[in-house]
Scaffold this motif. Structure first.
Motif, PDB file in Angstrom:
ATOM      1  N   GLN A 255       0.310  -0.943  -0.079  1.00  0.00           N
ATOM      2  CA  GLN A 255      -0.149   0.124   0.505  1.00  0.00           C
ATOM      3  C   GLN A 255       1.303   0.930  -0.274  1.00  0.00           C
ATOM      4  O   GLN A 255       0.620   2.569  -0.348  1.00  0.00           O
ATOM      5  CB  GLN A 255      -0.893   0.235   0.921  1.00  0.00           C
ATOM      6  CG  GLN A 255      -1.818  -1.019   0.975  1.00  0.00           C
ATOM      7  CD  GLN A 255      -2.805  -0.823   2.285  1.00  0.00           C
ATOM      8  OE1 GLN A 255      -3.734  -0.200   2.368  1.00  0.00           O
ATOM      9  NE2 GLN A 255      -2.166  -1.612   3.800  1.00  0.00           N
ATOM     10  N   LEU A 318      -3.359   5.586  -8.473  1.00  0.00           N
ATOM     11  CA  LEU A 318      -3.053   4.502  -8.764  1.00  0.00           C
ATOM     12  C   LEU A 318      -1.771   4.239 -10.401  1.00  0.00           C
ATOM     13  O   LEU A 318      -0.626   3.224  -9.855  1.00  0.00           O
ATOM     14  CB  LEU A 318      -3.940   3.805  -9.603  1.00  0.00           C
ATOM     15  CG  LEU A 318      -3.593   1.554 -10.471  1.00  0.00           C
ATOM     16  CD1 LEU A 318      -3.398   1.032  -8.356  1.00  0.00           C
ATOM     17  CD2 LEU A 318      -5.190   1.439 -10.673  1.00  0.00           C
ATOM     18  N   HIS A 321       0.973   4.883  -8.213  1.00  0.00           N
ATOM     19  CA  HIS A 321       1.280   4.092  -6.981  1.00  0.00           C
ATOM     20  C   HIS A 321       2.111   2.866  -8.218  1.00  0.00           C
ATOM     21  O   HIS A 321       3.679   2.892  -8.095  1.00  0.00           O
ATOM     22  CB  HIS A 321       0.889   3.425  -6.955  1.00  0.00           C
ATOM     23  CG  HIS A 321       0.831   2.926  -5.279  1.00  0.00           C
ATOM     24  ND1 HIS A 321       1.487   3.043  -4.359  1.00  0.00           N
ATOM     25  CD2 HIS A 321       1.271   1.279  -5.215  1.00  0.00           C
ATOM     26  CE1 HIS A 321       1.633   2.270  -3.596  1.00  0.00           C
ATOM     27  NE2 HIS A 321       0.666   0.994  -4.479  1.00  0.00           N
ATOM     28  N   ARG A 552      -4.397  -0.389  -4.758  1.00  0.00           N
ATOM     29  CA  ARG A 552      -2.740   0.011  -4.830  1.00  0.00           C
ATOM     30  C   ARG A 552      -1.836  -1.166  -4.973  1.00  0.00           C
ATOM     31  O   ARG A 552      -1.265  -1.818  -4.855  1.00  0.00           O
ATOM     32  CB  ARG A 552      -2.283   0.832  -3.847  1.00  0.00           C
ATOM     33  CG  ARG A 552      -2.429   2.713  -4.138  1.00  0.00           C
ATOM     34  CD  ARG A 552      -2.256   3.525  -3.238  1.00  0.00           C
ATOM     35  NE  ARG A 552      -2.930   4.839  -3.355  1.00  0.00           N
ATOM     36  CZ  ARG A 552      -3.509   5.261  -2.717  1.00  0.00           C
ATOM     37  NH1 ARG A 552      -4.176   4.862  -1.795  1.00  0.00           N
ATOM     38  NH2 ARG A 552      -3.393   6.571  -2.714  1.00  0.00           N
TER      39      ARG A 552
END
Length: 620
Positions: A255, A318, A321, A552
């Motif tokens: 995460q 996203l 990430h 994530r």
């Protein structure tokens, strides 16, 4: 002809004439005074003209378009305001004065004609009913009118018209549309009570038998969804036990951002064959300093396809990430189904939510994007050698979820779509959108792209458009993400059952209990003001940041395993790890095995489920 026969004859003739009069009156009410264009109307002026006796909407011609919605009636006068609601069940009828509802909403006082109904409600239900009468929906009259004149809006109105009728027992189609637009223009806003008070006839007829059937169907769908959610939770518990104990502290926290730096650039692509131009945000991981002179390996590519009415910023979190874990991420904006298209509908410069050709153009956008990146990787020094375009993953939400499934190998199934679109009582709102594909003169059935090695479909639609047999054709790894409280693309109909149709060996179903259609969507700050406009909690569900954290972590694990071929991430793709992430506010469950027999599907529900039972019999 004797006197009694004559009386019967003239009474029947009068009733027939009366019905035709009402029918003509509704049509005229929707098209009278066609002399203003929507561009000349300021929504503030519309909402401030409550003293006008009549202010009607119209259709106005827009440059380059067909029709755009224009105006409305703000105050129809005493003769056009509803006075009573009549509830009919067969030959039995009882009525309630709308003034009784208004008094109850304002003061809590219960009139005699309302008391007979409220006695069946608990004190808590009474309070909810009272609040529901005046709960306000902040939509402008122009926005409401624009939607109600789209194909989807008119289908909804026809279905409502089967329940809400005129006192001549005709469909309430035109009257409901009038009431909704008038209520939205009322200074008090769009409320249930305002809709009733603005109904353009003295009496509103409610067909209770029809209403009870719809409520029964809805209750059955809710119950089946709850049962399926409980089954998924139990299955996840079983799978976690079979996987054995897991100590999350021994695994890195996915995460959290990864160790790789990245840069974002925006490029614009134009496909001359389709006369279609769209921007793409490209997130490129930065090369890691190396002691040797060997070039850095090319990064696998992830494409993110946004949902209808959204844009490329809603999943920027996203993209960042995934880029931090070494993926090159491309986020295109689909021009015919993005936020600008939705704004054009609201402002009156577009007449539809989206064109049905978007179901074809979206997958083609991604294919063209991959082709363009292949060319740029050979000619652009900033990109050259940095992209592995034979190892591609796709994330798609809602209509983007359909896009991902189509690219993965699920062909469009026109015969099934035509059959399912004949169902008038279907509670699946997304089917209204899917059925528009039937309007296309030609449909390229196959949209698969061999470069795509794995997909994540978030709240996808496409159960009828693709169907059991064609979803079963997908051979690459698939993760379907669902929210049990999704009312736009109902979880049972659009995600849970379609998951059971998958035959690929690598399949995952991720359920967020209490999640909605919008739980994983981010709402970035306004570009002009920098302010964040929060969505209502009823729309996004509990704690959307928790949902985004889930996505994530699980997307990194899934794409590292199946696109980057990093087998060390495989332990994350289990029920035990998902349970370690689970938050009380939004419980998370991951399963790999589920079938229709476990769901105990009522085969009378839909023709899709009937055909699906045989297609998924081996999916155990």
């Amino acid at each position: 002809m004797n006197c009694s026969t004559s009386a019967v004859f003239w009474d029947a003739a009068w009733q027939s004439l009366r019905q035709r009069y009402h029918q003509l009156a509704y049509w005229l009410a929707g098209h009278w005074l066609v002399w203003r264009r929507v561009q000349r109307l300021d929504p503030q002026d519309i909402n401030s003209t409550g003293n006008l006796s009549c202010f009607l909407w119209q259709w106005g011609m827009q440059p380059g378009l067909g029709i755009g919605v224009v105006v409305l009636v703000l105050q129809a006068g005493a003769g056009l305001a509803a006075e009573r609601i009549t509830l009919s069940y067969g030959l039995l009828e009882r009525s309630i004065a709308i003034s009784s509802l208004a008094t109850y909403a304002e003061t809590g006082e219960v009139a005699p004609d309302l008391r007979a109904y409220l006695r069946y409600l608990t004190p808590e239900q009474r309070q909810q009913f009272r609040q529901g009468l005046v709960a306000r929906v902040d939509l402008s009259a122009v926005a409401v009118a624009q939607f109600l004149y789209t194909d989807q809006g008119e289908i909804l109105l026809r279905r409502l018209g089967e329940v809400v009728k005129t006192d001549a027992n005709l469909s309430g189609f035109y009257a409901i549309r009038s009431a909704l637009i008038l209520a939205a223009a009322d200074p008090g806003g769009l409320t249930a009570l305002n809709v009733l008070e603005n109904f353009p006839l003295p009496n509103i007829q409610i067909d209770l038998s029809r209403t009870l059937k719809i409520l029964g169907d809805l209750q059955r769908l809710i119950r089946q969804t709850q049962d399926a959610t409980a089954l998924i939770d139990a299955q996840a518990t079983l799978e976690a036990e079979l996987e054995g104990p897991l100590d999350p502290s021994t695994l890195p926290d996915l995460q959290q951002p990864g160790p790789v730096g990245w840069k974002m650039q925006t490029i614009r692509l134009t496909d001359p064959r389709r006369n279609r131009s769209f921007p793409v945000d490209l997130y490129l991981p930065q090369p890691v300093a190396r002691q040797t002179r060997l070039p850095s390996p090319a990064a696998p590519v992830i494409v993110i396809s946004h949902g209808l009415g959204s844009d490329r910023t809603t999943y920027a979190y996203l993209a960042r990430h995934l880029a931090s874990y070494g993926f090159a991420v491309a986020v295109p904006e689909h021009p015919g189904s993005n936020a600008s298209q939705l704004q054009a509908l609201i402002s009156g410069t577009a007449s539809q939510v989206t064109s049905p050709v978007e179901f074809i153009d979206r997958p083609l956008d991604i294919q063209y994007l991959l082709d363009a990146l292949e060319q740029l990787s050979q000619t652009d020094p900033a990109i050259q050698g940095r992209l592995n375009l034979q190892q591609v993953g796709v994330v798609g939400q809602s209509m983007g979820g359909y896009t991902a499934l189509a690219l993965a190998g699920a062909d469009i199934n026109l015969p099934q779509l035509a059959t399912d679109c004949l169902q008038e009582d279907n509670l699946n709102l997304s089917l209204l959108l899917q059925c528009r594909v039937l309007e296309l003169p030609q449909v390229p059935i196959r949209l698969r792209d061999e470069r795509i090695k794995a997909i994540i479909a978030l709240n996808p639609i496409g159960s009828s458009l693709l169907g059991p047999e064609h979803i079963a054709q997908i051979q690459i790894p698939v993760m379907i993400v669902s929210g049990s409280a999704d009312t736009v693309a109902p979880a049972l109909l659009e995600q849970i059952r379609p998951f059971t149709w998958l035959q690929t060996a690598s399949r995952y179903f991720l359920m967020m209990q209490g999640g909605t259609h919008f739980s994983t969507i981010d709402v970035p700050p306004d570009a002009d003001t920098g302010a964040v406009i929060p969505l209502p909690s009823e729309v996004v569900g509990p704690d959307p940041e928790v949902a985004r954290d889930y996505l994530r972590a699980m997307s990194v694990a899934f794409f590292q395993t199946y696109v980057a071929n990093q087998i060390s991430y495989r332990p994350y793709l289990g029920a035990a790890y998902a349970r370690s992430l689970s938050h009380l506010l939004l419980p998370l469950a991951l399963v790999r095995s589920l079938n229709l027999e476990q769901l105990a599907v009522d085969t009378s529900d839909t023709s899709t489920s009937q055909r699906a039972s045989s297609a998924s019999a081996t999916n155990r």
